[in-house]
Design an enzyme around this catalytic site. Structure first.
Site, PDB file in Angstrom:
ATOM      1  CD1 TRP A   1      -2.005  -2.201   2.026  1.00 16.94           C
ATOM      2  CD2 TRP A   1      -2.897  -1.460   0.114  1.00 16.94           C
ATOM      3  NE1 TRP A   1      -2.955  -3.103   1.635  1.00 16.94           N
ATOM      4  CE2 TRP A   1      -3.526  -2.676   0.478  1.00 16.94           C
ATOM      5  CE3 TRP A   1      -3.293  -0.819  -1.059  1.00 16.94           C
ATOM      6  CZ2 TRP A   1      -4.540  -3.254  -0.303  1.00 16.94           C
ATOM      7  CZ3 TRP A   1      -4.309  -1.392  -1.841  1.00 16.94           C
ATOM      8  CH2 TRP A   1      -4.909  -2.595  -1.456  1.00 16.94           C
TER       9      TRP A   1
ATOM     10  CG  ASP B   1      -3.270   3.833   4.020  1.00 13.19           C
ATOM     11  OD1 ASP B   1      -4.352   3.688   4.622  1.00 13.19           O
ATOM     12  OD2 ASP B   1      -2.906   3.097   3.087  1.00 13.19           O
TER      13      ASP B   1
ATOM     14  CE  LYS C   1      -8.238  -3.561   4.120  1.00 13.48           C
ATOM     15  NZ  LYS C   1      -7.684  -2.641   3.141  1.00 13.48           N
TER      16      LYS C   1
END
Ligand SMILES: *Cc1c(COP(=O)(O)O)cnc(C)c1O
Length: 359
Positions: free
Chosen positions: A102, A172, A196
């Site tokens: 990511w 993030d 999530k």
């Protein structure tokens, strides 16, 4: 009804209590005669939900009036682009910490808008760890420092914010958002796809400090991709149902006792799994101990055949979603906020049993 023990990495398990509330309110939201999905986003019902979700986020995280909370669409992946689009120009440099897939995607997007200094990378060890502060090679006068607080695929997590010497952090936080208290004063911006740890897919929570937002570009930006467009008003239709679900989850977190309380639960849950992994050589953790994630616990067995057997037998025991990401292989147990302690206990029992039969 039978609910599985769900260890999916995302979208992930939601609290049963929240799903029950959503179910009870589905056809007639608090006497308005429609579901919350079927009413105007500018009507009283939805406006209250949106405002309450913002208030709850602020109070859980301890955000003062110096922060804006936005509910955007496009996932965390859109923020990989939107953050540098608003905050980084051709003549500026931002520091990015590369701790996995990511992070790399965020770096790729940032390079479209300005200069990127990769201040640390653990790629050569297949992202088995996060850096210590002394390993960071930060630029002088960097625009911001971007990091991924929890690396969902590789199973590593920052224990605390990286030291950026006063430069605003952009984080993030998709896979550990609301899992523990944060030192919010360190951040210019925090973003998280909800699916999530904070709700269903469809809403991205973006928190920006007002004085940092003031430094964003205002000229020649696409309207919808400009953060300023979304502050204080609903520019277009928000993802109303996901925001409604997030609000229920925030209420559930408040009732549990907030971020300190959930942090203790998360430490306990992860501790049980890591203890089992460390018991002997049968299970092997894939990350360095100091970098271990409390959210995604990754480990391998002796060979792939045994791993396949582990996953197949786990599934037939109602333990779902344990297959590791293809870039790591092995097993990944995602044990976010909403994963009940009973599920983790059931997995640990299964691991003991599996070791005994196959060790
Ligand atoms: C899942 C994930 C993403 C991608 O989120 P989308 O909402 O699918 O764009 C980004 N960062 C992290 C850390 C993730 O876990």
């Amino acid at each position: 009804m039978s609910r599985a023990h769900n260890f999916s990495a995302g979208p992930a398990v939601l609290p049963l209590e929240v799903l029950e509330t959503a179910k009870n309110e589905l056809l007639d939201y608090r006497g308005c005669g429609s579901s919350i999905m079927e009413v105007s986003h500018r009507g009283k019902e939805y406006m209250e939900v949106d405002a309450q979700a913002q208030d709850r986020l602020k109070s859980l995280l301890g955000l003062g009036d110096d922060f804006e909370v936005l509910f955007l669409q496009g996932g965390a992946s859109t923020q990989f682009m939107m953050a540098p689009y608003n905050f980084l120009s051709k003549d500026q440099t931002a520091d990015y910490i590369n701790t996995g897939t990511w992070s790399k995607k965020a770096i790729k997007e940032a390079k479209l808008f300005g200069n990127v200094n990769v201040a640390f990378t653990s790629e050569e060890s297949n992202f088995s760890r996060v850096p210590t502060d002394s390993e960071l090679k930060l630029t002088k006068d960097g625009r911001y420092v971007h990091f991924t607080s929890n690396n969902t695929i590789f199973g590593t997590q920052f224990r605390k914010e990286p030291e950026s010497n006063g430069v605003p952090l952009i984080c993030d936080a998709s896979s550990d958002f609301l899992s523990r208290p944060l030192d919010v004063s360190r951040y210019g911006m925090i973003y998280a796809g909800a699916q999530k740890n904070a709700g269903p897919a469809g809403v991205t929570i973006v928190i920006i400090r007002k004085d940092f937002l003031k430094t964003a570009q205002k000229e020649n930006l696409s309207t919808i991709l400009n953060y300023h467009t979304h502050v204080g008003t609903m520019f277009n239709t928000p993802p109303a149902y996901p925001v409604y679900m997030v609000n229920l989850i925030l209420g559930w977190l408040e009732k549990l006792g907030g971020l300190q309380a959930i942090d203790e639960i998360n430490q306990r849950k992860a501790g049980w799994l890591y203890d089992e992994i460390d018991r002997d050589e049968f299970y092997n953790g894939t990350t360095e101990k100091a970098s271990r994630s409390l959210m995604n616990v990754t480990f391998r067995l002796k060979n792939e055949e045994l791993e396949k057997k582990f996953i197949a037998e786990a599934t037939s025991n109602n333990l779902n979603g344990l297959k590791g990401h293809r870039s790591v292989g092995g097993i990944r147990a995602s044990i976010y906020n909403a994963c009940p302690e009973e599920s983790v206990k059931a997995l640990v029992e299964f691991m003991k049993d599996f070791r005994q039969k196959n060790g």
